[in-house]
Enzyme design. Structure first.
Site, PDB file in Angstrom:
ATOM      1  N   THR A  63      -5.909  -7.689  10.125  1.00 46.00           N
ATOM      2  CA  THR A  63      -6.129  -6.240   9.462  1.00 46.00           C
ATOM      3  C   THR A  63      -5.636  -5.214  10.343  1.00 46.00           C
ATOM      4  O   THR A  63      -5.032  -4.151  10.048  1.00 46.00           O
ATOM      5  CB  THR A  63      -7.657  -6.219   9.140  1.00 46.00           C
ATOM      6  OG1 THR A  63      -8.242  -7.322   8.594  1.00 46.00           O
ATOM      7  CG2 THR A  63      -7.975  -5.088   8.543  1.00 46.00           C
TER       8      THR A  63
ATOM      9  N   LYS B 237       0.837  -1.239   0.070  1.00 45.17           N
ATOM     10  CA  LYS B 237      -0.215  -0.013   0.033  1.00 45.17           C
ATOM     11  C   LYS B 237       0.882   1.079   0.016  1.00 45.17           C
ATOM     12  O   LYS B 237       1.986   1.209   0.380  1.00 45.17           O
ATOM     13  CB  LYS B 237      -1.055   0.015   1.079  1.00 45.17           C
ATOM     14  CG  LYS B 237      -1.907  -1.305   0.931  1.00 45.17           C
ATOM     15  CD  LYS B 237      -3.054  -1.112   2.317  1.00 45.17           C
ATOM     16  CE  LYS B 237      -3.852  -2.394   2.294  1.00 45.17           C
ATOM     17  NZ  LYS B 237      -5.253  -2.212   3.207  1.00 45.17           N
TER      18      LYS B 237
ATOM     19  N   PHE C  74     -15.606   3.022   6.764  1.00 41.12           N
ATOM     20  CA  PHE C  74     -14.157   3.269   6.196  1.00 41.12           C
ATOM     21  C   PHE C  74     -14.048   3.255   4.802  1.00 41.12           C
ATOM     22  O   PHE C  74     -12.778   3.761   4.228  1.00 41.12           O
ATOM     23  CB  PHE C  74     -13.278   2.268   6.881  1.00 41.12           C
ATOM     24  CG  PHE C  74     -13.590   0.850   6.465  1.00 41.12           C
ATOM     25  CD1 PHE C  74     -12.881   0.199   5.272  1.00 41.12           C
ATOM     26  CD2 PHE C  74     -14.583   0.122   7.324  1.00 41.12           C
ATOM     27  CE1 PHE C  74     -13.337  -0.919   5.005  1.00 41.12           C
ATOM     28  CE2 PHE C  74     -14.725  -1.383   7.063  1.00 41.12           C
ATOM     29  CZ  PHE C  74     -13.976  -1.929   5.664  1.00 41.12           C
TER      30      PHE C  74
ATOM     31  N   HIS D  30      -2.018  -5.756   1.412  1.00 45.24           N
ATOM     32  CA  HIS D  30      -3.434  -6.256   0.875  1.00 45.24           C
ATOM     33  C   HIS D  30      -3.021  -7.726   0.649  1.00 45.24           C
ATOM     34  O   HIS D  30      -1.958  -8.050   0.143  1.00 45.24           O
ATOM     35  CB  HIS D  30      -4.129  -5.622  -0.173  1.00 45.24           C
ATOM     36  CG  HIS D  30      -5.209  -6.578  -0.791  1.00 45.24           C
ATOM     37  ND1 HIS D  30      -6.550  -6.388  -0.348  1.00 45.24           N
ATOM     38  CD2 HIS D  30      -5.231  -7.269  -1.645  1.00 45.24           C
ATOM     39  CE1 HIS D  30      -7.383  -7.449  -0.895  1.00 45.24           C
ATOM     40  NE2 HIS D  30      -6.639  -8.057  -2.035  1.00 45.24           N
TER      41      HIS D  30
ATOM     42  N   ARG E 167      -2.408 -14.965   4.184  1.00 43.10           N
ATOM     43  CA  ARG E 167      -3.156 -14.316   5.293  1.00 43.10           C
ATOM     44  C   ARG E 167      -2.615 -14.508   6.744  1.00 43.10           C
ATOM     45  O   ARG E 167      -2.525 -13.526   7.511  1.00 43.10           O
ATOM     46  CB  ARG E 167      -4.450 -14.913   5.274  1.00 43.10           C
ATOM     47  CG  ARG E 167      -5.276 -14.402   4.065  1.00 43.10           C
ATOM     48  CD  ARG E 167      -5.994 -13.012   3.796  1.00 43.10           C
ATOM     49  NE  ARG E 167      -6.381 -12.359   5.055  1.00 43.10           N
ATOM     50  CZ  ARG E 167      -7.076 -11.032   4.876  1.00 43.10           C
ATOM     51  NH1 ARG E 167      -7.254 -10.734   3.672  1.00 43.10           N
ATOM     52  NH2 ARG E 167      -7.594 -10.692   5.908  1.00 43.10           N
TER      53      ARG E 167
ATOM     54  N   ASN F  31      -2.125  -0.165   6.650  1.00 45.08           N
ATOM     55  CA  ASN F  31      -1.902  -1.566   7.291  1.00 45.08           C
ATOM     56  C   ASN F  31      -0.763  -2.231   6.238  1.00 45.08           C
ATOM     57  O   ASN F  31      -0.826  -3.397   6.379  1.00 45.08           O
ATOM     58  CB  ASN F  31      -2.740  -2.279   7.823  1.00 45.08           C
ATOM     59  CG  ASN F  31      -3.975  -2.738   6.760  1.00 45.08           C
ATOM     60  OD1 ASN F  31      -3.590  -2.321   5.550  1.00 45.08           O
ATOM     61  ND2 ASN F  31      -4.778  -3.424   6.881  1.00 45.08           N
TER      62      ASN F  31
ATOM     63  N   ARG G 165       2.091  -6.936   8.694  1.00 42.80           N
ATOM     64  CA  ARG G 165       1.465  -5.893   9.170  1.00 42.80           C
ATOM     65  C   ARG G 165       2.038  -5.525  10.583  1.00 42.80           C
ATOM     66  O   ARG G 165       2.136  -4.107  10.994  1.00 42.80           O
ATOM     67  CB  ARG G 165       0.001  -6.425   9.304  1.00 42.80           C
ATOM     68  CG  ARG G 165      -0.521  -5.922   7.930  1.00 42.80           C
ATOM     69  CD  ARG G 165      -2.139  -6.730   7.722  1.00 42.80           C
ATOM     70  NE  ARG G 165      -2.604  -6.059   6.624  1.00 42.80           N
ATOM     71  CZ  ARG G 165      -3.748  -6.721   6.409  1.00 42.80           C
ATOM     72  NH1 ARG G 165      -4.593  -7.551   7.058  1.00 42.80           N
ATOM     73  NH2 ARG G 165      -4.460  -6.192   5.136  1.00 42.80           N
TER      74      ARG G 165
END
Ligand code: ADP
Ligand code: MG
Length: 139
Positions: free
Chosen positions: A93, A11, A59, A117, A87, A114, A104
């Site tokens: 998250t 991100k 959000f 993705h 994951r 965070n 993360r």
């Protein structure tokens, strides 16, 4: 057991902080082969399309503004059980709830910022990969 490919985005804030290299290193060390990779950016409209499933959530506006605020890295990753294991590698998250050693936990700044993705299903991994990459851009 999930299939053998997943899709990720590094991100904007992680790109800005120079974390592309360290994050890709963690991904490689976790056993993933990078099958497609690009630095790109999302317009606000494209971000809204990508995160369409979250339209209407509180959000959504912040998320799509943030995701279109700077350059991102998109990648297709391959390894057995790719979606589920990725994951686990990225963690929760909310980075405050992410396990030690997850991407993360190490690189995220907050719930919205965070760092990465990760696709949540095989089906979405295909949809998201096709959103960013043509056949010529992957192997
Ligand atoms: P994940 O990225 O872990 O699959 P979601 O699909 O639920 O999480 O949400 C997509 C993204 O939206 C998250 O990665 C995060 O950046 C943002 N987000 C989700 N929930 C919130 C929230 N409650 N507040 C702010 N941002 C959020
Ligand atoms: Mg998700």
């Amino acid at each position: 057991m999930s299939g053998n490919q997943t899709f990720t985005i590094i991100k904007p804030v992680a790109v800005k902080n120079n974390y592309i290299g360290p994050i890709l290193k963690m991904i490689n060390e976790a056993g993933y082969t990078i099958k497609a990779l690009k630095i790109t950016h999302l317009t606000k409209n494209k971000a809204m399309e990508f995160y369409n499933v979250h339209a209407g959530k509180p959000f959504f506006e912040d998320l799509t503004s943030f995701m279109s605020s700077g350059h991102i890295v998109a990648a297709i990753l391959e390894k057995e059980n790719a979606v589920d294991d990725f994951r686990k590698l990225i963690g929760a998250t909310d980075p405050a709830k992410a396990e030690e050693g997850t991407i993360r936990k190490i690189y995220a700044e907050s719930m919205s910022h965070n760092a990465v993705h990760g696709s949540d299903s095989d089906e979405n991994a295909v949809i998201e990969s096709d959103f960013f990459f043509s056949k010529m851009e992957r192997y």
